[in-house]
Design an enzyme around this catalytic site. Sequence first.
Site, PDB file in Angstrom:
ATOM      1  N   ARG A  48       2.004   3.946  -2.427  1.00  0.00           N
ATOM      2  CA  ARG A  48       2.428   5.321  -2.132  1.00  0.00           C
ATOM      3  C   ARG A  48       1.590   6.302  -2.943  1.00  0.00           C
ATOM      4  O   ARG A  48       2.114   7.190  -3.618  1.00  0.00           O
ATOM      5  CB  ARG A  48       3.912   5.531  -2.420  1.00  0.00           C
ATOM      6  CG  ARG A  48       4.815   4.827  -1.420  1.00  0.00           C
ATOM      7  CD  ARG A  48       6.247   5.301  -1.584  1.00  0.00           C
ATOM      8  NE  ARG A  48       7.074   4.940  -0.476  1.00  0.00           N
ATOM      9  CZ  ARG A  48       8.273   4.364  -0.585  1.00  0.00           C
ATOM     10  NH1 ARG A  48       8.781   4.088  -1.756  1.00  0.00           N
ATOM     11  NH2 ARG A  48       8.967   4.095   0.490  1.00  0.00           N
ATOM     12  N   HIS A  49       0.281   6.098  -2.898  1.00  0.00           N
ATOM     13  CA  HIS A  49      -0.625   7.021  -3.572  1.00  0.00           C
ATOM     14  C   HIS A  49      -2.029   6.850  -2.994  1.00  0.00           C
ATOM     15  O   HIS A  49      -2.288   5.908  -2.232  1.00  0.00           O
ATOM     16  CB  HIS A  49      -0.634   6.764  -5.092  1.00  0.00           C
ATOM     17  CG  HIS A  49      -1.076   5.391  -5.461  1.00  0.00           C
ATOM     18  ND1 HIS A  49      -0.233   4.411  -5.913  1.00  0.00           N
ATOM     19  CD2 HIS A  49      -2.308   4.819  -5.435  1.00  0.00           C
ATOM     20  CE1 HIS A  49      -0.898   3.312  -6.151  1.00  0.00           C
ATOM     21  NE2 HIS A  49      -2.173   3.525  -5.865  1.00  0.00           N
ATOM     22  N   ALA A  50      -2.904   7.754  -3.376  1.00  0.00           N
ATOM     23  CA  ALA A  50      -4.338   7.637  -3.071  1.00  0.00           C
ATOM     24  C   ALA A  50      -5.077   7.715  -4.397  1.00  0.00           C
ATOM     25  O   ALA A  50      -4.488   8.002  -5.450  1.00  0.00           O
ATOM     26  CB  ALA A  50      -4.794   8.751  -2.138  1.00  0.00           C
TER      27      ALA A  50
END
Length: 133
Positions: A48-50
Site C-alpha cells: 500500500r505504497h509507492a
Amino acid sequence: MMYDLLNFKTHGNYAGNLVALEKGEEFPFDIKRVYYIWGTDRDAVRGRHAHRKLEQVVICTSGSCDFILDDGKERATVHLDNPAQGLYIKGCIWREFTNFSADCVVIVLASEHYDESDYIRDYQTFLNARADL
Ligand code: T46
C-alpha cells in the site's frame, strides 16, 4: 513499463535447483539491501505504497502470493509462485501484495538502503507524483 518478469537461469540436476544472481545481464542493478517476509496471514494486505526512486526485484522462493501493481492509470495483478522468476519493479508504482499461501516466503533485493523518505504512503500523493512525471 509497469513491471518486468525476469526469468533466472536455473542450474538444475538430480539434487535440485540453484539460481545465482549477479549484477549484469540477468540482474538490473547493484544490490544494496536484502529483506524477506514470511508468516503472513492469507488475507493480509502488505505494501500500500509507492517508491520515488527505489528499484526492487521480488522473488517468491516458497509458496505463492499476488502482487497488485498500479501506475496511476492501469492495474495489473502478478501471481508469484516460481523461485526462478523475479518481479522487477522500477519507478513510481503503487504496490499491494496479498493472497499469501501459508508457506509463502518473499525475498526482496533492493537498489538502495532503507529510506522512509523514499516512500509515498498516500494514494492521492502517489497520483500527484505520477502526474508530475
Ligand atoms: C516493498 C514491499 C514489497 C525496515 O526497517 N527496513 C527495511 O528494509 C524494510 C523493507 C522495512 N523496515 C521496517 C519498516 C516497518 O516498520 O519494517 C516494517 C515493515 O515495513 P513495511 O510495512 O514497509 O513492509 P511491507 O511489506 O508493506 O513493504 C515492503 C517494503 O517496505 C516495500 O519497499 O516494496 O515490501
